[in-house]
Design a protein around this motif. Structure first.
Motif, mmCIF file in Angstrom:
data_model
loop_
_atom_site.group_PDB
_atom_site.id
_atom_site.type_symbol
_atom_site.label_atom_id
_atom_site.label_comp_id
_atom_site.label_asym_id
_atom_site.label_seq_id
_atom_site.Cartn_x
_atom_site.Cartn_y
_atom_site.Cartn_z
ATOM 1 N N ARG A 1 29.489 61.155 83.109
ATOM 2 C CA ARG A 1 30.288 61.289 84.225
ATOM 3 C C ARG A 1 30.019 62.825 84.898
ATOM 4 N N ASN B 1 30.728 64.239 77.728
ATOM 5 C CA ASN B 1 29.676 63.392 78.242
ATOM 6 C C ASN B 1 29.465 63.523 79.998
ATOM 7 N N GLY B 2 29.677 64.701 80.254
ATOM 8 C CA GLY B 2 29.662 64.869 81.704
ATOM 9 C C GLY B 2 28.955 66.301 82.014
ATOM 10 N N ASP C 1 38.057 59.152 83.437
ATOM 11 C CA ASP C 1 36.859 58.553 83.312
ATOM 12 C C ASP C 1 36.298 58.303 84.696
ATOM 13 N N GLU C 2 36.023 59.231 85.315
ATOM 14 C CA GLU C 2 35.709 59.080 86.876
ATOM 15 C C GLU C 2 34.490 59.989 87.170
ATOM 16 N N THR C 3 33.640 59.901 88.107
ATOM 17 C CA THR C 3 32.579 60.776 88.713
ATOM 18 C C THR C 3 33.169 61.329 89.853
ATOM 19 N N THR D 1 29.812 56.210 79.531
ATOM 20 C CA THR D 1 29.051 56.281 80.727
ATOM 21 C C THR D 1 29.128 58.116 80.938
ATOM 22 N N PRO E 1 42.258 61.268 79.082
ATOM 23 C CA PRO E 1 40.658 61.293 79.579
ATOM 24 C C PRO E 1 40.651 60.580 81.064
ATOM 25 N N GLY F 1 35.603 62.541 81.727
ATOM 26 C CA GLY F 1 34.603 61.667 81.096
ATOM 27 C C GLY F 1 35.184 61.214 79.811
ATOM 28 N N GLY F 2 34.589 61.193 78.806
ATOM 29 C CA GLY F 2 35.045 60.879 77.567
ATOM 30 C C GLY F 2 34.467 59.528 76.911
ATOM 31 N N SER F 3 33.988 58.767 77.950
ATOM 32 C CA SER F 3 33.436 57.431 77.624
ATOM 33 C C SER F 3 31.827 57.538 77.364
#
Length: 163
Positions: free
Chosen positions: A87, A110-111, A59-61, A85, A57, A81-83
């Motif tokens: 994204r 989750n983005g 985990d960045e925007t 939060t 994953p 994503g994947g967290s």
């Protein structure tokens, strides 16, 4: 014989020069691409191709503000994503330069993809062979000014599912 050496040297300079040509950068191994995917996108020149060669994953925007292709490398299935939060991949520009952005072979968990090209025309954003899932927003969203005359948004997303 001397003129041949000059011609060969000139051709070597032209081939070695990067001006106007495209390059392929690979995340996370190319110079400028070893820290974050956003650093790789920032290091890329307009019209370059950034390939993501990881299955883990990311985990960045992300923000893309130039003509660019962001794609899965052969054999890789990157997940943005994947967290817990939310994204996003945002394609945005504030000047009138036409932007062509291609997102290919990505999974956003989750983005979402956000398109905000507020000036100019001739913009093209294409999302293909990608999956957007487990998001609380709209998967792909655009600002009210897109598409303008001569601009287009093409999406071929394999799956979209909300929470």
């Amino acid at each position: 014989m001397r003129w041949m050496m000059v011609v060969v040297a000139m051709v070597g300079l032209l081939v070695g020069a990067r001006g106007g040509s495209t390059a392929m950068l690979t995340y996370p191994t190319s110079p400028g691409c070893t820290t974050t995917l956003q650093a790789c996108i920032t290091a890329a020149n307009a019209a370059d191709r950034v390939e993501i060669a990881t299955n883990g994953p990311i985990d960045e925007t992300l923000t893309i503000d130039k003509t660019l292709t962001l794609a899965a490398a052969l054999g890789s299935t990157p997940v943005i994503g994947g967290s817990a939060t939310l994204r996003s991949i945002t394609v945005a520009t504030l000047d009138a330069t036409a932007v062509t952005c291609t997102l290919n072979g990505l999974t956003l968990s989750n983005g979402f993809v956000e398109v905000n090209l507020s000036n100019g025309s001739g913009h093209v954003v294409e999302v293909s062979d990608s999956t957007v899932s487990n998001n609380s927003s709209s998967g792909i969203s655009t600002s009210t000014s897109v598409p303008e005359r001569g601009s287009s948004l093409r999406a071929s997303v394999e799956a979209m599912s909300g929470r």
